[in-house]
Motif scaffolding. Structure first.
Motif, PDB file in Angstrom:
ATOM      1  N   LEU A 195      15.343  11.459 -35.121  1.00 48.85           N
ATOM      2  CA  LEU A 195      14.848  12.733 -34.596  1.00 48.85           C
ATOM      3  C   LEU A 195      14.800  13.790 -35.696  1.00 48.85           C
ATOM      4  CD1 LEU A 195      16.579  13.005 -31.091  1.00 48.85           C
ATOM      5  CD2 LEU A 195      14.466  11.839 -31.731  1.00 48.85           C
ATOM      6  N   PHE A 196      15.860  13.880 -36.503  1.00 54.56           N
ATOM      7  CA  PHE A 196      15.892  14.864 -37.585  1.00 54.56           C
ATOM      8  C   PHE A 196      14.740  14.647 -38.560  1.00 54.56           C
ATOM      9  CE2 PHE A 196      20.626  15.285 -36.780  1.00 54.56           C
ATOM     10  CZ  PHE A 196      20.520  16.566 -36.279  1.00 54.56           C
ATOM     11  N   SER A 197      14.494  13.395 -38.919  1.00 52.71           N
ATOM     12  CA  SER A 197      13.451  13.121 -39.896  1.00 52.71           C
ATOM     13  C   SER A 197      12.074  13.507 -39.375  1.00 52.71           C
ATOM     14  CB  SER A 197      13.472  11.634 -40.286  1.00 52.71           C
ATOM     15  OG  SER A 197      13.156  10.806 -39.178  1.00 52.71           O
ATOM     16  N   HIS A 198      11.850  13.364 -38.076  1.00 54.50           N
ATOM     17  CA  HIS A 198      10.562  13.762 -37.512  1.00 54.50           C
ATOM     18  C   HIS A 198      10.436  15.277 -37.386  1.00 54.50           C
ATOM     19  CE1 HIS A 198      10.151   9.483 -36.606  1.00 54.50           C
ATOM     20  NE2 HIS A 198       8.875   9.718 -36.397  1.00 54.50           N
ATOM     21  N   ILE A 199      11.546  15.939 -37.081  1.00 55.05           N
ATOM     22  CA  ILE A 199      11.507  17.401 -37.026  1.00 55.05           C
ATOM     23  C   ILE A 199      11.117  17.971 -38.390  1.00 55.05           C
ATOM     24  CG2 ILE A 199      12.913  19.492 -36.728  1.00 55.05           C
ATOM     25  CD1 ILE A 199      14.586  17.817 -34.717  1.00 55.05           C
ATOM     26  N   ARG A 200      11.652  17.379 -39.447  1.00 57.76           N
ATOM     27  CA  ARG A 200      11.416  17.889 -40.802  1.00 57.76           C
ATOM     28  C   ARG A 200       9.963  17.717 -41.253  1.00 57.76           C
ATOM     29  NH1 ARG A 200      15.755  19.771 -43.208  1.00 57.76           N
ATOM     30  NH2 ARG A 200      17.831  19.118 -42.533  1.00 57.76           N
TER      31      ARG A 200
END
Length: 309
Positions: A226-231
């Motif tokens: 999830l974090f990697s997609h938010i970034r």
């Protein structure tokens, strides 16, 4: 008899003679013979017989409750004697819901400074799995929600309240807002945890209460995904405030409080309701109480800073 009770607990958990034998480090004939001897000693059938495991008899279900209690108490006694002789040592097994994983270090680090002979095993699991592992004696403690779905009989220490924020890149819709509503968040392309996670069920319920339904454009059981997609700046998400603070989001990522309502759900440490607890588990409970106090003081300090601005 203790080893035979452990065989029986493993069989009830694995529902397969071969896997249960492997978990116990014995051959399948040894495990089967041990359970048959246990049945002979108790004078009842515990397992429905067939070419493969077909379930427990009603008597087996009753014995399973006693088996877990007896094996748990035996482990407690052995650990207490070891602690009395050598001090606290051994391994503590913890399972935590994904949104609480970043908080685990606040518990384990000071604990190990006090008890350097202790090691840890930390697993990421759903709230349902946490309780199942705890009931099967496969973990010593869990970190999970305390107030959203039934916990059953556990000893619990509340640690903090989970509050929710929109995590989105600068320049996206609502990124310049001081707060957003659940209804507004529903219009964004969201990446969320999978539906088997209690965090996702909580989020879905708050969105439903706001009269909207969300179909995320991406789902994962991994916070890293999830974090990697938010970034990338192309996705937004809904995450707890404490998680966003732990990972230290900075520009161009913003964390915006979600209101109407400003929802809160308690997260805490849970253990089996044993009295007395093993020395390791009791020390972990004591550490959890200390952590809860520190988190409360930190929250009060942030509130004072916010009101002074």
């Amino acid at each position: 008899m203790i080893d035979k009770l452990e065989f029986f607990i493993a069989l009830a958990r694995e529902e397969h003679f071969g896997r249960a034998a492997e978990m116990c480090g014995v051959t399948q004939p040894t495990l089967s013979a041990g359970i048959k001897q246990l049945e002979d000693q108790l004078g009842v059938m515990l397992v429905k017989r067939g070419s493969r495991f077909q379930g427990l008899t009603p008597e087996g279900v009753q014995v399973l409750t006693w088996a877990r209690r007896i094996v748990g108490d035996t482990r407690s006694m052995r650990e207490e004697m070891r602690a009395a002789k050598h001090g606290l040592s051994g391994r503590i097994r913890i399972a935590a819901i994904p949104t609480a994983l970043a908080m685990v270090a606040r518990l384990t680090t000071p604990f190990r400074e006090k008890h350097p002979g202790v090691t840890f095993s930390v697993l990421s699991r759903t709230s349902i799995e946490v309780l199942s592992l705890l009931g099967n004696l496969d973990i010593d403690a869990g970190i999970t929600y305390l107030d959203n779905e039934p916990l059953g009989r556990v000893t619990s220490v509340p640690l903090y309240d989970e509050r929710y924020q929109l995590i989105t890149a600068a320049g996206n819709e609502y990124s310049d807002r001081e707060h957003v509503t659940w209804e507004e968040v529903s219009s964004l392309p969201l990446c969320l945890l999978t539906p088997d996670m209690q965090n996702r069920r909580i989020i879905d319920q708050h969105l439903a209460d706001a009269g909207v339904q969300v179909r995320p454009t991406l789902e994962s059981n991994s916070m890293i995904v999830l974090f990697s997609h938010i970034r990338t700046g192309k996705w937004s998400s809904i995450m707890p405030l404490n998680l966003a603070e732990t990972f230290g989001f900075s520009e161009p990522i913003r964390a915006i409080p979600i209101v109407e309502p400003d929802a809160r759900h308690a997260v805490g440490l849970v253990t089996a309701p044993r009295d007395p607890h093993t020395p390791l588990v009791q020390a972990l409970l004591d550490e959890a109480v200390a952590l809860a106090g520190n988190l409360r003081l930190e929250a009060e300090a942030k509130l004072r800073q916010s009101s002074n601005r």
